[in-house]
Each structure stands twice: as structure tokens, then as C-alpha cells.
Design a protein around this motif. Structure first.
Motif, mmCIF file in Angstrom:
data_model
loop_
_atom_site.group_PDB
_atom_site.id
_atom_site.type_symbol
_atom_site.label_atom_id
_atom_site.label_comp_id
_atom_site.label_asym_id
_atom_site.label_seq_id
_atom_site.Cartn_x
_atom_site.Cartn_y
_atom_site.Cartn_z
ATOM 1 N N UNK A 41 19.870 41.597 33.963
ATOM 2 C CA UNK A 41 19.786 40.233 34.483
ATOM 3 C C UNK A 41 19.879 39.172 33.387
ATOM 4 N N UNK A 42 20.082 39.582 32.157
ATOM 5 C CA UNK A 42 20.149 38.640 31.053
ATOM 6 C C UNK A 42 21.394 37.770 31.190
ATOM 7 N N UNK A 43 21.210 36.448 31.104
ATOM 8 C CA UNK A 43 22.327 35.511 31.222
ATOM 9 C C UNK A 43 23.005 35.321 29.880
ATOM 10 N N UNK B 40 30.012 21.776 36.925
ATOM 11 C CA UNK B 40 31.390 22.231 37.126
ATOM 12 C C UNK B 40 31.549 22.854 38.512
ATOM 13 N N UNK B 41 30.528 23.591 38.947
ATOM 14 C CA UNK B 41 30.614 24.210 40.281
ATOM 15 C C UNK B 41 30.689 23.150 41.376
ATOM 16 N N UNK B 42 30.059 21.998 41.144
ATOM 17 C CA UNK B 42 30.150 20.892 42.108
ATOM 18 C C UNK B 42 31.573 20.342 42.135
ATOM 19 N N UNK C 188 18.236 18.900 42.218
ATOM 20 C CA UNK C 188 19.146 19.122 41.093
ATOM 21 C C UNK C 188 20.522 18.535 41.386
ATOM 22 N N UNK C 189 20.987 18.676 42.621
ATOM 23 C CA UNK C 189 22.273 18.102 43.015
ATOM 24 C C UNK C 189 22.274 16.592 42.797
ATOM 25 N N UNK C 190 21.189 15.935 43.179
ATOM 26 C CA UNK C 190 21.106 14.477 43.029
ATOM 27 C C UNK C 190 21.198 14.085 41.556
ATOM 28 N N UNK C 191 20.474 14.809 40.697
ATOM 29 C CA UNK C 191 20.510 14.502 39.258
ATOM 30 C C UNK C 191 21.912 14.733 38.687
ATOM 31 N N UNK C 192 22.520 15.844 39.064
ATOM 32 C CA UNK C 192 23.860 16.157 38.551
ATOM 33 C C UNK C 192 24.892 15.147 39.039
ATOM 34 N N UNK D 203 23.584 26.100 31.533
ATOM 35 C CA UNK D 203 23.485 26.260 32.989
ATOM 36 C C UNK D 203 23.670 24.942 33.731
ATOM 37 N N UNK D 204 23.204 23.837 33.152
ATOM 38 C CA UNK D 204 23.363 22.538 33.818
ATOM 39 C C UNK D 204 24.830 22.147 33.901
ATOM 40 N N UNK D 205 25.555 22.361 32.801
ATOM 41 C CA UNK D 205 26.992 22.056 32.803
ATOM 42 C C UNK D 205 27.716 22.972 33.781
#
Length: 283
Positions: free
Chosen positions: A31-33, A45-47, A73-77, A39-41
Motif C-alpha cells: 500500500x506504499x504510495x 489534475x484528476x479534476x 477538499x474539492x472546494x479548496x482545490x 497527492x494534492x496536485x
């Protein structure tokens, strides 16, 4: 108490073939990323990737559901992306929506200006020639003609039997020219047909429709009696044809399995090159 714990561990090993600690370690390692990715970027990008020609606007709730990101989180992004000009917010009588902003258009124009068809096509020409040994060609439409702007020559073809760099052909003859012709806009196609003033215009129109439907053209002896060619269009992000790839060989060899394989690889090369110019649909 220690004895009870040891008994539990022993039972776990007997039942599962591994200890609880080992299982935990395996889960943790899988499960290591990737720590090199922010992750925020990645979420931002996914949005942006939610948008398409068919999906032009979204509410916050829709973005949250589709991107699988919590609403806060969506609102902040979205606020951050809006500040950068990558998206913009607007309202109607029902709700607030976000759509792509002019900032992305500015960056897109920079990308478009940097795209060079010849340099991007060269690896595909080489691959086609490496696969078959035949000549591969890159054509564009210029001044209502098809012009050859690059060639990758193969060992199976004689120089005197092929089109040369810089040669121009009528758009109604040859593998690449016909592939371009078939994918021109309806208005430009009509003007060209009028200019050509062919006796068998209806036959040509039918051929162009078949080429557009199939995504490739087949030329048998159009230029030279013993030469055949398969062409496929290169499409940009607007859906405009910007050129065509083709491969030419001896007509007597372009039959059965050999012909089917040539059609397959030429179409695939043109499709992949079109994706580099932003075209996402099938050709």
C-alpha cells in the motif's frame, strides 16, 4: 498471558501459513504510495481530467462524486485552480458550476505551437519501415495538393519506383492523398471536387465515404502500375486532418494477409500519432 499470545500466534501460522505480523508487513508494503508524487496536485489534475468535449461543466457535488474526493477538499482545490485561471466559476438559476478557464487555453496554444508534425511522425515512419521493409511516407495537404514532407526508405523498394521528398500529388490519387481528401471538411471537399471537375465524380465521392468509414485508403496502381499504398489520416485535437501516413510496396505483394497486416499497422501508427496531437477518438 504470554503463553496465550504464543498459542494465538501458533494457531494463526497453522491456519494461514504466516504470522499476523508478516501479513501486516505485506499489506503495508503493497500500500506504499509513490513519494515522488504530490497527492494534492494529483487530485487537482484528476479534476481537470473530468472535462471533455461532452462534459463542459460540473457542480462541486458532481466533481466530488466523479473524482472520489471529499467535498471540502474539492472546494479548496477548485479555489486554487480558479485563482490560477485553469477553471472558472459561474452561476445559473439552479446552481454554481465550474468550467475550464482561459488559463488552460493559453497553455494549450503554447503546446500547439510547439508541435512539429515531421519530428513527431519520424519514429512512426521508422517503425513502419522496420516492420515491413517497405517505404513509409508522410504527406500533408498544401495548396489543394498532397505534398510528401518525409520518407523512410526501406530495402525492399527501388528508389526509382517511389515518390520522392517534396513531390506533390493530386489529392484523388495515392494512399496518403486519398486518406487526407476523405477527411477534409465537407466544404473544402466540395470545393476540391468542383476544381477537379472529374467525369466520375460520384464514384470518387463513394470512394471517399468508404475511406472515411474504414479509416484507411488503398491505392492500387494510382501513381505507378506496379505500386500499391495504404494510407491513414492524422487528426488533431479539433478533429481536423493535418496529414497522413502511408506505406507503399509492390502491388503483387499487397494482397491477403500481407495487405491486412499493412492496413493494421498503418492505421495503428496514424492513430497513435493523432493522439499526440490531442485526438482521442478512433479513426
Amino acid at each position: 498471558m504470554e503463553t496465550e499470545k504464543m498459542e494465538v500466534d501458533v494457531r494463526s501460522i497453522l491456519m494461514n501459513g504466516e504470522s499476523t505480523d508478516e501479513t501486516s508487513m505485506k499489506k503495508t508494503s503493497s500500500d506504499v504510495r509513490d513519494t515522488s508524487i504530490n497527492q494534492s496536485v494529483e487530485k487537482a489534475i484528476s479534476i481537470l481530467n473530468l472535462y471533455s468535449a461532452k462534459e463542459l461543466q460540473f457542480t462541486v457535488n458532481e466533481i466530488s462524486e466523479l473524482a472520489k474526493i471529499n467535498k471540502a477538499t474539492v472546494i479548496r482545490l477548485c479555489n486554487t485552480l480558479e485563482k490560477a485561471g485553469f477553471i472558472e466559476r459561474f452561476h445559473d438559476s439552479r446552481a454554481s458550476y465550474y468550467r475550464l478557464g482561459i488559463g488552460l487555453g493559453r497553455l494549450g496554444n503554447i503546446v500547439i505551437q510547439s508541435l512539429d508534425l515531421t519530428s513527431r511522425a519520424k519514429p512512426y515512419l521508422k517503425k513502419l519501415t522496420d516492420l515491413t521493409g517497405d517505404n513509409s511516407y508522410l504527406f500533408i495537404e498544401k495548396n489543394n495538393m498532397a505534398q510528401c514532407i518525409d520518407i523512410m526508405k526501406g530495402p525492399r523498394m527501388y528508389d526509382e519506383s517511389s515518390v520522392e521528398l517534396g513531390d506533390t500529388l493530386q489529392l484523388n490519387q495515392g494512399g496518403a492523398p486519398m486518406a487526407i481528401f476523405a477527411h477534409l471538411s465537407a466544404l473544402k471537399k466540395e470545393k476540391l471536387l468542383t476544381k477537379l471537375n472529374l467525369e466520375e465524380e460520384e464514384k470518387l465521392i463513394g470512394q471517399l465515404e468508404v475511406i472515411r468509414k474504414n479509416g484507411y485508403s488503398l491505392s492500387q496502381g494510382d501513381i505507378l502500375p506496379h505500386i500499391a499504398a495504404v494510407g491513414a489520416p492524422i487528426i488533431d485535437f479539433r478533429g481536423n486532418v493535418i496529414g497522413a501516413l502511408s506505406q507503399g510496396g509492390l502491388a503483387r505483394e499487397y494482397v491477403d494477409e500481407r495487405l491486412s497486416e499493412t492496413i493494421k499497422i498503418v492505421k495503428e501508427a496514424a492513430r497513435e500519432l493523432s493522439r499526440e496531437f490531442g485526438w482521442e477518438e478512433e479513426i
